[in-house]
Design a protein around this motif. Structure first.
Motif, PDB file in Angstrom:
ATOM      1  N   ASP A 188       1.054  -1.112   0.051  1.00  0.00           N
ATOM      2  CA  ASP A 188      -0.052  -0.136   0.087  1.00  0.00           C
ATOM      3  C   ASP A 188       0.878   1.185   0.086  1.00  0.00           C
ATOM      4  O   ASP A 188       2.079   1.192   0.200  1.00  0.00           O
ATOM      5  CB  ASP A 188      -0.956   0.057   1.096  1.00  0.00           C
ATOM      6  CG  ASP A 188      -2.148   0.927   1.035  1.00  0.00           C
ATOM      7  OD1 ASP A 188      -2.058   1.438   0.031  1.00  0.00           O
ATOM      8  OD2 ASP A 188      -3.068   0.822   1.883  1.00  0.00           O
ATOM      9  N   ASN A 192      -0.943   5.805   3.609  1.00  0.00           N
ATOM     10  CA  ASN A 192      -1.961   4.696   4.059  1.00  0.00           C
ATOM     11  C   ASN A 192      -1.502   3.864   5.180  1.00  0.00           C
ATOM     12  O   ASN A 192      -1.964   3.554   6.324  1.00  0.00           O
ATOM     13  CB  ASN A 192      -2.972   3.786   2.940  1.00  0.00           C
ATOM     14  CG  ASN A 192      -3.383   4.680   2.061  1.00  0.00           C
ATOM     15  OD1 ASN A 192      -3.969   5.761   2.569  1.00  0.00           O
ATOM     16  ND2 ASN A 192      -3.801   4.164   1.104  1.00  0.00           N
ATOM     17  N   ARG A 196      -2.379   3.297   9.044  1.00  0.00           N
ATOM     18  CA  ARG A 196      -2.529   2.026   9.579  1.00  0.00           C
ATOM     19  C   ARG A 196      -1.535   1.592  10.926  1.00  0.00           C
ATOM     20  O   ARG A 196      -1.988   1.326  11.978  1.00  0.00           O
ATOM     21  CB  ARG A 196      -2.282   0.981   8.814  1.00  0.00           C
ATOM     22  CG  ARG A 196      -2.526  -0.516   9.200  1.00  0.00           C
ATOM     23  CD  ARG A 196      -2.201  -1.238   7.823  1.00  0.00           C
ATOM     24  NE  ARG A 196      -2.397  -2.676   8.454  1.00  0.00           N
ATOM     25  CZ  ARG A 196      -2.124  -3.810   7.334  1.00  0.00           C
ATOM     26  NH1 ARG A 196      -1.990  -3.568   6.002  1.00  0.00           N
ATOM     27  NH2 ARG A 196      -2.113  -5.018   8.000  1.00  0.00           N
ATOM     28  N   HIS A 235      -8.792 -12.293  -4.856  1.00  0.00           N
ATOM     29  CA  HIS A 235      -8.586 -11.019  -4.630  1.00  0.00           C
ATOM     30  C   HIS A 235      -8.651 -10.160  -5.799  1.00  0.00           C
ATOM     31  O   HIS A 235      -9.590  -9.200  -5.476  1.00  0.00           O
ATOM     32  CB  HIS A 235      -7.257 -10.815  -3.967  1.00  0.00           C
ATOM     33  CG  HIS A 235      -7.159 -10.651  -2.479  1.00  0.00           C
ATOM     34  ND1 HIS A 235      -6.925 -11.788  -1.795  1.00  0.00           N
ATOM     35  CD2 HIS A 235      -7.131  -9.780  -1.555  1.00  0.00           C
ATOM     36  CE1 HIS A 235      -6.842 -11.495  -0.529  1.00  0.00           C
ATOM     37  NE2 HIS A 235      -6.964 -10.219  -0.293  1.00  0.00           N
ATOM     38  N   SER A 239     -12.048  -7.530  -6.036  1.00  0.00           N
ATOM     39  CA  SER A 239     -11.552  -6.067  -6.211  1.00  0.00           C
ATOM     40  C   SER A 239     -12.380  -5.837  -7.417  1.00  0.00           C
ATOM     41  O   SER A 239     -12.880  -4.316  -7.310  1.00  0.00           O
ATOM     42  CB  SER A 239     -10.319  -6.060  -6.233  1.00  0.00           C
ATOM     43  OG  SER A 239      -9.544  -6.695  -4.957  1.00  0.00           O
ATOM     44  N   LYS A 243     -14.426  -2.167  -7.207  1.00  0.00           N
ATOM     45  CA  LYS A 243     -14.312  -0.975  -7.763  1.00  0.00           C
ATOM     46  C   LYS A 243     -15.299  -0.578  -8.728  1.00  0.00           C
ATOM     47  O   LYS A 243     -15.595   0.705  -8.734  1.00  0.00           O
ATOM     48  CB  LYS A 243     -12.879  -1.338  -8.259  1.00  0.00           C
ATOM     49  CG  LYS A 243     -11.802  -1.351  -7.330  1.00  0.00           C
ATOM     50  CD  LYS A 243     -10.492  -1.554  -8.361  1.00  0.00           C
ATOM     51  CE  LYS A 243      -9.292  -1.560  -7.152  1.00  0.00           C
ATOM     52  NZ  LYS A 243      -8.154  -1.956  -7.811  1.00  0.00           N
ATOM     53  N   HIS A 246     -18.198   0.970  -6.716  1.00  0.00           N
ATOM     54  CA  HIS A 246     -17.685   2.196  -6.172  1.00  0.00           C
ATOM     55  C   HIS A 246     -17.781   3.315  -7.128  1.00  0.00           C
ATOM     56  O   HIS A 246     -18.074   4.594  -6.954  1.00  0.00           O
ATOM     57  CB  HIS A 246     -16.248   2.102  -5.446  1.00  0.00           C
ATOM     58  CG  HIS A 246     -15.792   3.255  -5.045  1.00  0.00           C
ATOM     59  ND1 HIS A 246     -16.494   3.988  -3.782  1.00  0.00           N
ATOM     60  CD2 HIS A 246     -14.898   4.162  -5.487  1.00  0.00           C
ATOM     61  CE1 HIS A 246     -15.732   5.189  -3.737  1.00  0.00           C
ATOM     62  NE2 HIS A 246     -14.914   5.299  -4.504  1.00  0.00           N
ATOM     63  N   SER A 253     -16.808   2.627  -0.458  1.00  0.00           N
ATOM     64  CA  SER A 253     -15.651   2.444  -0.427  1.00  0.00           C
ATOM     65  C   SER A 253     -15.126   1.298  -1.636  1.00  0.00           C
ATOM     66  O   SER A 253     -15.995   0.532  -1.911  1.00  0.00           O
ATOM     67  CB  SER A 253     -15.203   1.941   1.084  1.00  0.00           C
ATOM     68  OG  SER A 253     -13.683   1.456   0.941  1.00  0.00           O
ATOM     69  N   SER A 254     -13.945   1.720  -1.917  1.00  0.00           N
ATOM     70  CA  SER A 254     -13.356   0.647  -3.081  1.00  0.00           C
ATOM     71  C   SER A 254     -12.503  -0.276  -2.483  1.00  0.00           C
ATOM     72  O   SER A 254     -11.954  -1.158  -3.215  1.00  0.00           O
ATOM     73  CB  SER A 254     -12.796   1.221  -4.274  1.00  0.00           C
ATOM     74  OG  SER A 254     -11.571   2.222  -3.704  1.00  0.00           O
ATOM     75  N   CYS A 255     -12.478  -0.147  -1.114  1.00  0.00           N
ATOM     76  CA  CYS A 255     -11.420  -1.223  -0.535  1.00  0.00           C
ATOM     77  C   CYS A 255     -12.271  -2.297   0.006  1.00  0.00           C
ATOM     78  O   CYS A 255     -13.229  -2.185   0.674  1.00  0.00           O
ATOM     79  CB  CYS A 255     -10.914  -0.495   0.745  1.00  0.00           C
ATOM     80  SG  CYS A 255      -9.857  -1.268   1.779  1.00  0.00           S
ATOM     81  N   ASP A 258     -12.918  -2.527   3.912  1.00  0.00           N
ATOM     82  CA  ASP A 258     -13.844  -1.732   4.531  1.00  0.00           C
ATOM     83  C   ASP A 258     -15.384  -2.544   4.101  1.00  0.00           C
ATOM     84  O   ASP A 258     -16.151  -2.260   4.767  1.00  0.00           O
ATOM     85  CB  ASP A 258     -13.980  -0.091   3.805  1.00  0.00           C
ATOM     86  CG  ASP A 258     -12.623   0.464   4.237  1.00  0.00           C
ATOM     87  OD1 ASP A 258     -12.054   0.093   5.096  1.00  0.00           O
ATOM     88  OD2 ASP A 258     -12.349   1.471   3.309  1.00  0.00           O
TER      89      ASP A 258
END
Length: 708
Positions: A188, A192, A196, A235, A239, A243, A246, A253-255, A258
């Motif tokens: 990341d 960010n 964290r 993953h 994702s 995305k 979003h 959120s695009s995470c 989250d």
């Protein structure tokens, strides 16, 4: 003008000196020669004489012989030249003195300036030390120890496998100022990661700029050329969906983290992440889907695996072979259907995320709390190395004449000791029997060097062809006990997230072998490779022959019963030969603990009570009952490739009630291993008159439901 000249001559120092010298000469001459000297022009020439001439004249007068007191012209000229040279030397000495005076003045100025600066710096140091003492007295901890503690915490955080990943291969080494490290890529951005880190360590007050400064040089930002070619398919597909939603403004959120956080109570609780919590198991992703947007067709990307028929032309005939091909394809559907697909795949993704985090945390805890009687062995297969000659002819280089060598690498952890090892073999077999043939010399080395060790813990990734299968489980419960170990565990990392230290060992050995070849030493086979690596490397090396691998295969019984749910197993334990306990995740709180509901399995035929029959053959078009996420689903086998089966399953509508979905997407079928197929079944029977819902025969359903 004449008066001025006379005055100048009268008062000039030079004129005065000339007169004085002339008078001295006249005083030394006899009376008879005074008139002659007054009329001659020699007087003017004598005016330039020096005091040395007078001395010589006096010496001549003191002699008893009568000589003329007037010096000769040649003598006067010589003496005048001497005087001129002395005067030139005097001028040079004066010039040097002037230069030395200027340099001395400049040095004095610099000295005064430095002295003033020294006073200022001394005052600043005194003030700083005073402030340091005040801060140390207030905090009670020295400033240097705080900085070291913060540096250690940041380095430990950035070296975590969920923060940065090890770069494998030959390009994974980085060197600076003579220090060589294995490169790691950040998962990341540093901004960010700073958030964290501050969230996990609220007591540490570190600014973003200081956090950036504490990053080690071998932990770098990934580049396009360093892209990940071993990305996790689960993953990536999840994702893509998140995305896209979003981007359309459906979710906030695009995470992916989250999104999971919004539907579970606690991401660290296995019941919540495995969808067993009574509070959050029915939660859905909060969406902002308008009525106007429903029905709009959208497109997103997804990695899809298909079976492709490939024709291979030989000398005599052409053969067809089915191979699996995975490609990124565009898929289209409505917005509401994409939301439904995301909710359908969310439980599996949540389990995947929990397994990743828990396995990394549990294995790190085991390494940090290792005891004197424990040893940890982290192993993995490296990519086969192609042998090379220092000089090759064209037919050898392009004709594929170079042999390949198997490298099975690993890292050995003991109390206060870390050692790297590798085994070299000309056999390209990578199955379970070959794995234990590579591990047996490692076990002998451990028993010889650490005789007090009785507990051994293995760590590896989870490919079913190498480590996670019934043959490997059986050998793990038998071979270590033959070498004197009393407790064995084998821990698997989550699928597609198993990169670790053994990959770095393999890359270092292959780099070394390439350098040896570059310096002119040919390595044509596995024996020469073993010799050269032994001479030039500090890695502990073992050599495994093909006969040893065949001997390990003779230890396996002909018919082993597969352990149900093999793909979900992440820890295998054994304290008795032939008996294993399995868990979905690893735990090391104590030996033989009952955390996470372990299951017991016995390989011995006496304990099973019957002889295990051979597995039935499954063909395309047959109905089977498969296990997926602890649930049973009927389906039709559509493709078979490399001991894996593609099954088109029905959707669940209740207890033993299934239906065929009205919308089918290409690539929605799932591939299963043989151990995940419970049984071959007849075609499901319709339950309602409209034939919308179907059920499996009740006796077959009850038989397999008890084992779930």
């Amino acid at each position: 003008m004449i008066k001025k000249k006379l005055q100048w001559r009268q008062y000039s120092a030079k004129s005065y000196k000339n007169k004085k010298q002339t008078q001295r000469v006249l005083n030394l001459t006899p009376d008879s020669s005074v008139n002659e000297l007054s009329d001659s022009s020699a007087i003017a020439k004598v005016n330039v004489s020096t005091p040395e001439d007078h001395v010589s004249t006096q010496e001549n007068l003191s002699t008893p012989t009568l000589q003329s007191s007037i010096p000769k012209r040649s003598a006067i000229r010589k003496k005048s030249n001497v005087v001129n040279r002395l005067r030139a030397k005097l001028r040079q000495a004066e010039e040097k003195c002037k230069k030395n005076r200027k340099e001395l003045q400049n040095l004095n100025k610099k000295f005064r300036r430095l002295k003033a600066q020294r006073v200022t710096v001394t005052k600043q140091i005194a003030t700083t030390s005073k402030n340091k003492k005040v801060r140390q007295q207030k905090s009670g901890i020295s400033l240097n120890s705080k900085r070291r503690c913060l540096l250690k915490m940041v380095h430990s955080f950035l070296h975590r496998d969920d923060v940065s990943s090890v770069v494998n291969g030959k390009s994974g080494e980085i060197r600076r100022r003579g220090v060589v490290h294995r490169k790691r890529h950040l998962c990341d951005t540093m901004a960010n990661l700073h958030k964290r880190f501050c969230g996990e360590n609220p007591n540490q007050n570190v600014s973003k700029a200081h956090f950036f400064k504490l990053r080690p040089f071998w932990i770098v930002r990934p580049k396009v050329a360093d892209r990940d070619t071993c990305a996790c398919k689960l993953h990536e597909n999840f994702s893509f969906k998140i995305k896209k939603l979003h981007q359309l403004g459906v979710i906030e959120s695009s995470c992916a983290g989250d999104v999971i956080q919004s539907v579970v109570c606690n991401t660290n609780n296995i019941d919540c992440m495995y969808n067993r919590c009574e509070v959050c198991k029915d939660r859905v992703i909060p969406t902002a889907l308008d009525e106007e947007n429903k029905g709009i067709i959208i497109t997103w990307q997804e990695w899809v695996t298909r079976s492709v028929t490939v024709e291979r032309t030989g000398k005599a005939s052409t053969k067809e072979k089915e191979v699996k091909n995975t490609a990124c394809e565009n898929r289209s559907t409505s917005i509401e259907k994409l939301v439904a697909l995301t909710m359908e795949h969310l439980p599996n993704f949540a389990v995947h995320i929990f397994n990743i985090r828990h396995q990394f945390s549990a294995l790190k805890t085991m390494k940090d709390s290792i005891h004197d009687d424990d040893v940890i062995v982290h192993v993995d297969y490296s990519e086969n190395w192609s042998c090379k000659y220092a000089r090759e002819v064209k037919d050898t280089h392009f004709g594929g004449g170079n042999q390949q060598v198997t490298l099975h690498t690993g890292v050995l952890y003991s109390k206060g000791m870390v050692e790297a090892f590798a085994s070299v073999s000309p056999c390209l077999q990578h199955d379970a029997t070959a794995t234990w043939a590579h591990l047996e010399p490692v076990l002998r080395y451990i028993r010889q060097k650490y005789p007090n060790v009785c507990n051994i813990h293995f760590i590896s990734d989870g490919p079913t062809s190498q480590y996670r299968n019934k043959t490997s489980f059986y050998l793990a419960s038998t071979i270590p006990f033959l070498h004197g170990f009393t407790y064995v565990t084998w821990n698997f990392t989550e699928a597609s997230h198993g990169k670790g230290a053994p990959d770095g060992v393999g890359a270092a050995l292959k780099n070394l072998a390439d350098r040896i070849v570059a310096y002119g030493q040919s390595i044509p086979d596995a024996d020469i490779l073993f010799q050269q690596l032994t001479l030039n490397s500090s890695v502990i090396l073992f050599q495994v022959s093909e006969d040893k691998i065949k001997e390990r295969g003779e230890l396996v019984p002909p018919h082993l019963k597969a352990i149900p749910g093999t793909m979900k197993i992440h820890q295998l334990m054994s304290t008795t030969p032939g008996v294993v306990h399995t868990r979905d995740v690893s735990c090391f709180c104590e030996k033989n603990c009952q955390c996470f509901y372990p299951s017991r399995h016995a390989f011995a035929e006496e304990e099973e009570g019957f002889t295990t029959p051979p597995e039935a053959t499954i063909e395309v078009g047959q109905w089977v009952l498969v296990e997926y996420d602890n649930n049973l689903f009927p389906g039709v086998v559509t493709q078979i490739a490399d001991d894996q089966y593609e099954v088109d399953t029905m959707n669940c509508a209740g207890e033993n009630r299934f239906y065929v979905p009205s919308i089918r997407f290409s690539g929605e079928k799932v591939w299963y291993y043989r151990q995940d197929i419970r049984d071959q079944i007849p075609e499901p029977l319709p339950v309602t008159s409209s034939a919308r819902h179907f059920c499996v025969l009740p006796d077959i359903w009850a038989k397999h439901k008890q084992r779930t």
